[in-house]
Scaffold this motif. Structure first.
Motif, PDB file in Angstrom:
ATOM      1  N   ALA A   1      48.038   0.555 -34.487  1.00  0.00           N
ATOM      2  CA  ALA A   1      47.736   1.669 -33.576  1.00  0.00           C
ATOM      3  C   ALA A   1      47.287   1.017 -32.458  1.00  0.00           C
ATOM      4  O   ALA A   1      46.796  -0.090 -32.342  1.00  0.00           O
ATOM      5  N   LEU A   2      47.341   1.991 -31.495  1.00  0.00           N
ATOM      6  CA  LEU A   2      47.095   1.666 -30.046  1.00  0.00           C
ATOM      7  C   LEU A   2      46.096   3.009 -29.667  1.00  0.00           C
ATOM      8  O   LEU A   2      46.650   4.096 -29.563  1.00  0.00           O
ATOM      9  N   THR A   3      44.876   2.549 -29.312  1.00  0.00           N
ATOM     10  CA  THR A   3      43.701   3.724 -28.784  1.00  0.00           C
ATOM     11  C   THR A   3      43.438   3.231 -27.602  1.00  0.00           C
ATOM     12  O   THR A   3      42.691   2.142 -27.737  1.00  0.00           O
ATOM     13  N   ASP A   4      43.604   3.769 -26.526  1.00  0.00           N
ATOM     14  CA  ASP A   4      42.801   3.580 -25.092  1.00  0.00           C
ATOM     15  C   ASP A   4      43.235   2.389 -24.725  1.00  0.00           C
ATOM     16  O   ASP A   4      42.188   1.363 -24.138  1.00  0.00           O
ATOM     17  N   GLY A   5      44.319   1.579 -25.018  1.00  0.00           N
ATOM     18  CA  GLY A   5      44.896   0.217 -24.642  1.00  0.00           C
ATOM     19  C   GLY A   5      44.464  -0.870 -25.709  1.00  0.00           C
ATOM     20  O   GLY A   5      44.566  -1.816 -25.360  1.00  0.00           O
ATOM     21  N   ARG A   6      43.870  -0.290 -26.669  1.00  0.00           N
ATOM     22  CA  ARG A   6      43.250  -1.141 -27.583  1.00  0.00           C
ATOM     23  C   ARG A   6      43.993  -1.365 -29.058  1.00  0.00           C
ATOM     24  O   ARG A   6      44.086  -0.125 -29.600  1.00  0.00           O
ATOM     25  N   HIS A   7      44.538  -2.430 -29.347  1.00  0.00           N
ATOM     26  CA  HIS A   7      45.248  -2.385 -30.757  1.00  0.00           C
ATOM     27  C   HIS A   7      44.226  -2.576 -31.822  1.00  0.00           C
ATOM     28  O   HIS A   7      43.162  -3.273 -31.859  1.00  0.00           O
ATOM     29  N   GLU A   8      44.395  -1.805 -32.959  1.00  0.00           N
ATOM     30  CA  GLU A   8      43.815  -2.164 -34.175  1.00  0.00           C
ATOM     31  C   GLU A   8      44.693  -1.727 -35.351  1.00  0.00           C
ATOM     32  O   GLU A   8      45.698  -1.170 -35.301  1.00  0.00           O
ATOM     33  N   THR A   9      43.974  -2.004 -36.482  1.00  0.00           N
ATOM     34  CA  THR A   9      44.722  -1.846 -37.646  1.00  0.00           C
ATOM     35  C   THR A   9      43.961  -1.007 -38.481  1.00  0.00           C
ATOM     36  O   THR A   9      42.609  -1.048 -38.842  1.00  0.00           O
ATOM     37  N   LEU A  10      44.392   0.321 -38.915  1.00  0.00           N
ATOM     38  CA  LEU A  10      43.840   1.581 -39.856  1.00  0.00           C
ATOM     39  C   LEU A  10      44.020   1.207 -41.057  1.00  0.00           C
ATOM     40  O   LEU A  10      45.474   1.216 -41.325  1.00  0.00           O
ATOM     41  N   ARG A  11      43.149   1.085 -42.079  1.00  0.00           N
ATOM     42  CA  ARG A  11      43.402   0.946 -43.524  1.00  0.00           C
ATOM     43  C   ARG A  11      43.118   2.136 -44.090  1.00  0.00           C
ATOM     44  O   ARG A  11      41.854   2.764 -43.924  1.00  0.00           O
ATOM     45  N   ALA A  12      43.726   2.215 -45.259  1.00  0.00           N
ATOM     46  CA  ALA A  12      43.521   3.544 -46.275  1.00  0.00           C
ATOM     47  C   ALA A  12      43.983   3.007 -47.633  1.00  0.00           C
ATOM     48  O   ALA A  12      44.588   1.790 -47.645  1.00  0.00           O
ATOM     49  N   ASP A  13      43.681   3.697 -48.615  1.00  0.00           N
ATOM     50  CA  ASP A  13      44.238   3.547 -49.765  1.00  0.00           C
ATOM     51  C   ASP A  13      45.807   4.120 -50.210  1.00  0.00           C
ATOM     52  O   ASP A  13      46.355   3.439 -50.853  1.00  0.00           O
ATOM     53  N   ALA A  14      46.050   5.100 -49.331  1.00  0.00           N
ATOM     54  CA  ALA A  14      47.351   5.681 -49.318  1.00  0.00           C
ATOM     55  C   ALA A  14      47.728   6.355 -47.942  1.00  0.00           C
ATOM     56  O   ALA A  14      46.770   6.383 -47.080  1.00  0.00           O
ATOM     57  N   TYR A  15      48.960   6.439 -47.683  1.00  0.00           N
ATOM     58  CA  TYR A  15      49.175   6.894 -46.327  1.00  0.00           C
ATOM     59  C   TYR A  15      50.368   8.174 -46.581  1.00  0.00           C
ATOM     60  O   TYR A  15      51.222   7.943 -47.473  1.00  0.00           O
ATOM     61  N   VAL A  16      50.463   9.044 -45.675  1.00  0.00           N
ATOM     62  CA  VAL A  16      51.452  10.146 -45.734  1.00  0.00           C
ATOM     63  C   VAL A  16      51.967  10.146 -44.369  1.00  0.00           C
ATOM     64  O   VAL A  16      51.383  10.262 -43.280  1.00  0.00           O
ATOM     65  N   LEU A  17      53.140   9.980 -44.320  1.00  0.00           N
ATOM     66  CA  LEU A  17      54.294  10.218 -43.278  1.00  0.00           C
ATOM     67  C   LEU A  17      54.670  11.508 -42.651  1.00  0.00           C
ATOM     68  O   LEU A  17      55.442  11.990 -43.560  1.00  0.00           O
ATOM     69  N   SER A  18      54.113  12.028 -41.752  1.00  0.00           N
ATOM     70  CA  SER A  18      54.155  13.327 -41.305  1.00  0.00           C
ATOM     71  C   SER A  18      54.460  13.641 -39.778  1.00  0.00           C
ATOM     72  O   SER A  18      53.673  14.395 -38.978  1.00  0.00           O
TER      73      SER A  18
END
Length: 417
Positions: free
Chosen positions: A239-256
């Motif tokens: 993901a990209l937030t305010d020009g900063r790249h990061e990786t958001l992690r979770a146990d599961a993901y929902v694509l909506s």
């Protein structure tokens, strides 16, 4: 379980609500600065189980060919050098048989009926306000051939438990006196008393507040770029937030992510046959309370829906298959104003119309993708087309059951991609 919901439209936010009620830790991610600012922003406002006839049906092919040369046509296909557009179009043609149309009506009605009941239950629990009216939806026809063509799908819907009644012009005007100016032009109508209307954006944003109060985290202003994966699992979302790249992690993901779901899913080798159907709406202040409608209306010949949202009138419709541009086409905007002013000239300040356009995530069948992907921890809730508001609560409740290993209470063919 920590679940990342990608998208804060009406489908994403309802998904977050139902998952948090089942005890999950939820984070919702969206590129906008609050919920409901894209396709949910100014849609037609109908909770319309009765709007279950898919675009793809035997009569559609000739209509689409006729409309190719009409810039204000209800459904406009603008050919592009885009393989996804042509693949979608060919699949659409494959859905234009009587058998496929009947199958798709069954799917859409069953999900719609279930979803409406889930919305009604949610409304009582969460006390969400959104200018809703429970006065039914009336489809009116000014073309006799269109009215005759509506009778067969209406009877299919009736057989599935949708109480859509075929009525005459006098009954239509009795139900909604605002139609008096065109009484002599109405060939017939249908009426579904259990359908509703309301402001989808207001609902989405107020439900997002309820979600936040219940502990759901919202990451606004965050653009989703792609996935990290290993084997058959998603490890994170880039993901990209305010020009900063990061990786958001979770146990599961929902694509909506609505129309943008397909491109993101392709990064994982998942093919979602979703293409943006650009829709338009106008919102105007009520001018004459007595001339303005209260029963939500559908003008089937022009593919327009009318909803009363407090002291505002919302009219939405048409579909333009022309890519991802959200530039307003004023020819199509003016066509909506012209038709609505013709139907009920005194109802609204038509010269003060606020124009809007959004990208509806359409599948060729009008049936959405709901369910588990072939990745063990990635789920789909997308592709709802014009019925995202209608199907949102049912889709979310069903997906929450699937994630928790339960069989949903609705007769629907869930995705397993």
């Amino acid at each position: 379980m920590h679940i990342l919901v990608l998208g804060a439209g009406v489908v994403g936010v309802t998904t977050a609500w139902f998952l948090q009620t089942q005890g999950h830790q939820i984070t919702v991610v969206d590129r906008q600065n609050q919920a409901g600012l894209e396709t949910s922003y100014a849609n037609g406002g109908q909770i319309s189980v009765s709007h279950a006839e898919p675009w793809a049906k035997p009569s559609a092919v000739l209509k689409v060919l006729k409309w190719l040369s009409q810039p204000d046509a209800p459904l406009l296909f603008r050919p592009k050098l885009d393989p996804a557009q042509w693949r979608w179009a060919l699949s659409f043609l494959g859905e234009c048989t009587s058998a496929r149309a009947a199958h798709n009506i069954r799917q859409i009605v069953n999900l719609g009926t279930y979803s409406r009941s889930q919305l009604q239950a949610l409304r009582k629990v969460a006390n969400v306000q959104y200018d809703h009216l429970e006065k039914g939806i009336l489809h009116f026809y000014t073309n006799p051939a269109e009215f005759e063509g509506a009778k067969k799908p209406t009877r299919i819907m009736q057989s599935l438990g949708c109480d859509r009644q075929i009525i005459d012009a006098d009954q239509a005007v009795e139900l909604e006196p605002a139609l008096k100016p065109i009484r002599n032009r109405i060939a017939g109508a249908t009426y579904t008393s259990e359908d509703e209307s309301g402001d989808a954006r207001m609902f989405t944003q107020n439900l997002a507040r309820r979600c936040a109060e219940a502990g759901v985290a919202f990451r606004y202003g965050t653009r989703i770029l792609g996935f990290e994966e290993a084997g058959e699992r998603v490890l994170g979302v880039q993901a990209l937030t305010d020009g900063r790249h990061e990786t958001l992690r979770a146990d599961a993901y929902v694509l909506s992510l609505g129309s943008y779901s397909a491109a993101l899913a392709r990064q994982l080798g998942i093919f979602l046959n979703i293409y943006p159907a650009k829709g338009y709406s106008i919102t105007v202040p009520v001018r004459n309370e007595e001339a303005a409608f209260k029963v939500s209306l559908t003008d089937d010949e022009y593919k327009l829906v009318y909803s009363r949202l407090g002291d505002r009138i919302r009219v939405a419709g048409t579909a333009e298959l022309s890519g991802y541009s959200r530039k307003l086409n004023y020819t199509r905007c003016r066509a909506i104003v012209r038709r609505t002013a013709e139907v009920m000239p005194e109802a609204g300040y038509w010269d003060r119309a606020e124009f809007w356009t959004g990208l509806r995530p359409a599948t060729p069948s009008n049936v959405p993708y709901i369910g588990k992907s072939h990745y063990a921890n990635l789920y789909l809730n997308t592709g709802h087309g014009t019925l995202g508001w209608t199907h949102s609560c049912g889709s979310a409740a069903a997906l929450a059951d699937i994630i928790d290993g339960r069989t949903p209470e609705v007769d629907f063919t869930f995705s397993g991609l």
